[in-house]
Design a protein around this motif. Structure first.
Motif, PDB file in Angstrom:
ATOM      1  N   ILE A 148       5.194  -6.026  -4.329  1.00 37.31           N
ATOM      2  CA  ILE A 148       5.343  -4.732  -4.998  1.00 37.31           C
ATOM      3  C   ILE A 148       4.314  -3.721  -4.493  1.00 37.31           C
ATOM      4  CG2 ILE A 148       5.151  -3.534  -7.219  1.00 37.31           C
ATOM      5  CD1 ILE A 148       6.506  -5.894  -8.547  1.00 37.31           C
ATOM      6  N   PRO A 149       3.016  -4.086  -4.379  1.00 34.26           N
ATOM      7  CA  PRO A 149       2.053  -3.098  -3.864  1.00 34.26           C
ATOM      8  C   PRO A 149       2.280  -2.726  -2.399  1.00 34.26           C
ATOM      9  CG  PRO A 149       0.930  -4.877  -5.042  1.00 34.26           C
ATOM     10  CD  PRO A 149       2.339  -5.315  -4.830  1.00 34.26           C
ATOM     11  N   SER A 150       3.071  -3.514  -1.675  1.00 32.88           N
ATOM     12  CA  SER A 150       3.277  -3.259  -0.248  1.00 32.88           C
ATOM     13  C   SER A 150       4.523  -2.437   0.045  1.00 32.88           C
ATOM     14  CB  SER A 150       3.376  -4.591   0.510  1.00 32.88           C
ATOM     15  OG  SER A 150       2.190  -5.344   0.387  1.00 32.88           O
ATOM     16  N   ALA A 151       5.398  -2.262  -0.936  1.00 37.17           N
ATOM     17  CA  ALA A 151       6.683  -1.613  -0.690  1.00 37.17           C
ATOM     18  C   ALA A 151       6.531  -0.107  -0.486  1.00 37.17           C
ATOM     19  CB  ALA A 151       7.634  -1.884  -1.857  1.00 37.17           C
ATOM     20  N   THR A 152       7.321   0.434   0.423  1.00 40.96           N
ATOM     21  CA  THR A 152       7.444   1.874   0.715  1.00 40.96           C
ATOM     22  C   THR A 152       6.102   2.592   0.838  1.00 40.96           C
ATOM     23  OG1 THR A 152       7.713   2.401  -1.646  1.00 40.96           O
ATOM     24  CG2 THR A 152       9.712   2.034  -0.366  1.00 40.96           C
ATOM     25  N   PRO A 153       5.305   2.266   1.862  1.00 33.30           N
ATOM     26  CA  PRO A 153       4.037   2.981   2.065  1.00 33.30           C
ATOM     27  C   PRO A 153       4.282   4.450   2.389  1.00 33.30           C
ATOM     28  CG  PRO A 153       4.574   1.662   3.985  1.00 33.30           C
ATOM     29  CD  PRO A 153       5.580   1.290   2.930  1.00 33.30           C
ATOM     30  N   GLY A 154       3.311   5.289   2.063  1.00 31.46           N
ATOM     31  CA  GLY A 154       3.503   6.728   2.219  1.00 31.46           C
ATOM     32  C   GLY A 154       3.137   7.285   3.573  1.00 31.46           C
ATOM     33  N   ASN A 155       2.374   6.539   4.383  1.00 28.75           N
ATOM     34  CA  ASN A 155       1.980   7.053   5.689  1.00 28.75           C
ATOM     35  C   ASN A 155       1.603   5.896   6.604  1.00 28.75           C
ATOM     36  OD1 ASN A 155      -1.059   6.537   5.373  1.00 28.75           O
ATOM     37  ND2 ASN A 155      -0.646   7.864   3.611  1.00 28.75           N
ATOM     38  N   TRP A 156       1.434   6.207   7.897  1.00 27.26           N
ATOM     39  CA  TRP A 156       1.135   5.169   8.886  1.00 27.26           C
ATOM     40  C   TRP A 156      -0.245   4.553   8.673  1.00 27.26           C
ATOM     41  CZ3 TRP A 156       4.584   2.867  11.793  1.00 27.26           C
ATOM     42  CH2 TRP A 156       5.758   3.536  12.140  1.00 27.26           C
ATOM     43  N   GLY A 157      -1.105   5.235   7.955  1.00 27.29           N
ATOM     44  CA  GLY A 157      -2.445   4.708   7.720  1.00 27.29           C
ATOM     45  C   GLY A 157      -2.546   3.802   6.515  1.00 27.29           C
TER      46      GLY A 157
END
Length: 640
Positions: A485-494
């Motif tokens: 759950i914390p890893s899903a759909t990150p907001g940016n490449w960083g």
């Protein structure tokens, strides 16, 4: 490519005019109208006939139908329906589409479209939504299909959902880990569509592994919350409904509120809700005052009567309330019941906040982990909620409900006592310290939040016991909550999601202390447990090792008659480099996708497993799936 394009290249002649715009008389007529400006949905089937294309049909259609926001689902559907008309028999179509085409209540459409064409591949790009399409308001999928009727009973389609990975950033490629690929039987999808559950099939394959899908199937077979809760007119034991809606002037027939200005009111934006409140108190609420002078319709008064469970619009915040309170549908919804069900409703509130509930909703709801952290109320009602008298529940289920209720009430009493001992202030609804009263609302809410989270940690094992979860099922739940759950759909490449951490440097439990041995111990315990159940004397022990320089890890299982604790081993430079080359050679690159090979092979009485050193590849969930795979290889049948 236009027909006979090769002759122009061979003769070094200028290419023919390809662009055709029938609405623009100033545009020169195309020699070969490969590029047509037109309304695709308005074209008849002979639109391309006699223009250099046999039968007016194409061997391949690539398309990106116009869609940009959450309201364009139907436009994309029409393109999917119309594209086969312009394909030759068995021609290939490939369309970039909004994810909602498969996830958001399109069962009727799916049950028709997937019987008219043969779906070959679906590439889910939810995890790369904000990275590949910077301004996209909704995530995308790519669907490849063949223009022929499928074998409904036997056809399977490839489903690929790559998880965020920075490895290919500089090379312009997307890495696809082994667990990101699955094959979905078309018959399974169509059966789900007939039950209005097709979105669940797609969602289960996004982050769910084979073991997860097996567990979710069990959970979905249990009685659901919808058996108890329904709309006011449905006559069920409990009432579920959204709060009132303020009149916006569009209805032309506003309704006056039925309450007085002293009536208590709460909303999910109040500071108390940010503290993770589990049991709402009257002093958490404010007088409604005159903030809602008119309503769009007259609400059913019963939905505001305690006892009730209040649920935020996104279903991410849940609290029990035993008194009457008003709330707006813009922020909250409720499940209310009779006073004799107070303890059961309190249990429901604790359960909806549990790891098990998060696990189920993350793997079955349309938006969470795809687009927005939101669960619709209709999706929440699918959650398993068997009662103590139902089968497959712990024999002491009623006692567990009572124990949880006692714990929650105990926290409420403690907070009430602490609050009464503090100096009074005008309001706890702001965030500034009242220097005259000596109370800091932020500190109070932080203190309350820490106590609430500690209580939830005590409650979760009781929830697992209520449902009779096995150790393996608990592992699936815990990995989803702490890693996936914390890893899903990150907001940016960083972004630095837990899945990208090397297993030995992970920051979440139990990997923060055990590293690769968390995987190794789970794999060994599972296989040895199955061997014991089968009456076999064979036992397994594990050695694990990783090389941070080349981002590779290896686990070696030793088969014998004794076991031992997981042991760390060092990888020599030559061995590590050889493993890296082997892994790269075994992987497959089809630009811009790199399919990582899952390497597991037998070497005498040893089994070697080789993968990139990312936590995604070495979770305990992965160990359970690997155990099933190894068991199948050795015994020649499915795991127990």
């Amino acid at each position: 490519m236009p027909p006979n394009a090769g002759k122009y290249r061979d003769r070094k002649e200028r290419l023919p005019k390809l662009f055709h715009d029938p609405a623009n008389p100033k545009q020169p007529e195309a020699d070969i109208p490969v590029i047509n400006r037109n309304d695709f949905l308005a074209l008849d089937e002979d639109a391309f006939a006699s223009k250099g294309f046999p039968n007016g049909r194409f061997d391949c259609i690539l398309g990106n139908p116009p869609w940009a926001d959450r309201s364009s689902k139907r436009i994309a559907q029409r393109f999917m329906q119309e594209a086969p008309r312009f394909l030759n028999s068995a021609g290939i179509g490939c369309l970039l589409l909004p994810t909602k085409i498969l996830h958001n209540r399109t069962d009727a459409f799916q049950s028709t479209w997937f019987t008219e064409i043969t779906p070959e591949k679906v590439l889910q790009l939810a995890d790369y939504r904000k990275l590949l399409f910077e301004d996209a308001k909704t995530p995308a999928i790519i669907v490849r299909f063949r223009n022929s009727a499928p074998n409904l009973a036997r056809h399977t389609m490839e489903f690929t959902a790559p998880k965020f990975n920075r490895d290919g950033l500089g090379k312009g490629v997307i890495t696809i880990d082994p667990l990101a690929r699955a094959w979905i039987p078309l018959a399974e999808l169509l059966a789900a569509a007939r039950s209005e559950a097709a979105p669940i099939v797609w969602k289960q394959h996004l982050w769910g592994t084979r073991r997860d899908r097996r567990f979710l199937k069990l959970l979905l077979s249990l009685p659901s919350l919808s058996n108890l809760a329904g709309k006011p007119k449905e006559g069920k034991r409990w009432i579920k409904a959204r709060g009132f809606q303020q009149d916006t002037g569009k209805t032309g027939n506003p309704k006056l509120p039925w309450w007085n200005e002293r009536h208590l009111y709460t909303d999910a934006e109040a500071p108390v809700w940010q503290s993770g409140v589990i049991c709402l108190r009257e002093d958490d609420c404010e007088a409604v005052g005159d903030r809602f002078p008119s309503l769009s319709r007259s609400p059913d008064k019963r939905i505001y009567k305690g006892p009730m469970v209040l649920i935020s619009k996104e279903s991410t915040k849940v609290a029990y309330c035993d008194f009457d309170v008003l709330f707006s549908g813009s922020f909250l919804q409720s499940i209310t019941g009779p006073k004799e069900d107070a303890e059961l409703l309190l249990f429901l509130a604790a359960y909806l906040r549990s790891g098990l509930a998060k696990y189920f909703l993350f793997h079955t709801s349309a938006n969470w982990g795809v687009e927005r952290d939101k669960v619709h109320l209709r999706e929440l009602l699918r959650i398993p909620f068997p009662l103590p008298e139902d089968d497959f529940i712990a024999p002491d289920a009623a006692e567990i409900i009572g124990e949880i209720a006692e714990k929650v009430r105990g926290l409420g009493n403690r907070l009430q006592a602490e609050f009464q001992q503090m100096p009074r202030q005008a309001s706890l609804f702001g965030d500034q310290e009242d220097s005259n009263k000596g109370i800091n609302p932020k500190q109070w809410q932080t203190h309350r939040k820490s106590l609430t989270f500690a209580l939830q940690a005590e409650i979760d094992p009781l929830i697992y016991r209520y449902f009779g979860l096995t150790d393996q099922e608990r592992i699936l739940v815990e990995d989803t909550v702490t890693v996936f759950i914390p890893s899903a759909t990150p907001g940016n490449w960083g972004a630095c999601p837990p899945t990208l951490d090397p297993a030995g440097k992970a920051k979440v439990a139990p990997y923060d202390k055990k590293g690769l041995c968390a995987y190794g111990d789970t794999l060994v315990d599972t296989l040895n447990g199955w061997a014991e159940d089968e009456g076999s004397s064979c036992r397994i022990r594990a050695e694990v090792g990783a090389d941070g320089k080349i981002d590779m890890a290896m686990v070696t299982l030793h088969l014998g008659e004794s076991t031992a604790d997981c042991r760390q081993m060092s990888l020599s430079d030559s061995l590590a480099k050889a493993l890296k080359r082997y892994h790269e050679t075994a992987s497959q690159k089809i630009n811009p996708l790199v399919y990582e090979r899952d390497i597991l092979f037998f070497d005498g009485n040893r089994i070697h497993i080789i993968r990139s050193d990312r936590l995604l590849n070495w979770t305990r969930t992965m160990a359970l799936n690997d155990a099933a795979r190894i068991y199948g290889e050795i015994v020649g049948k499915e795991d127990p």
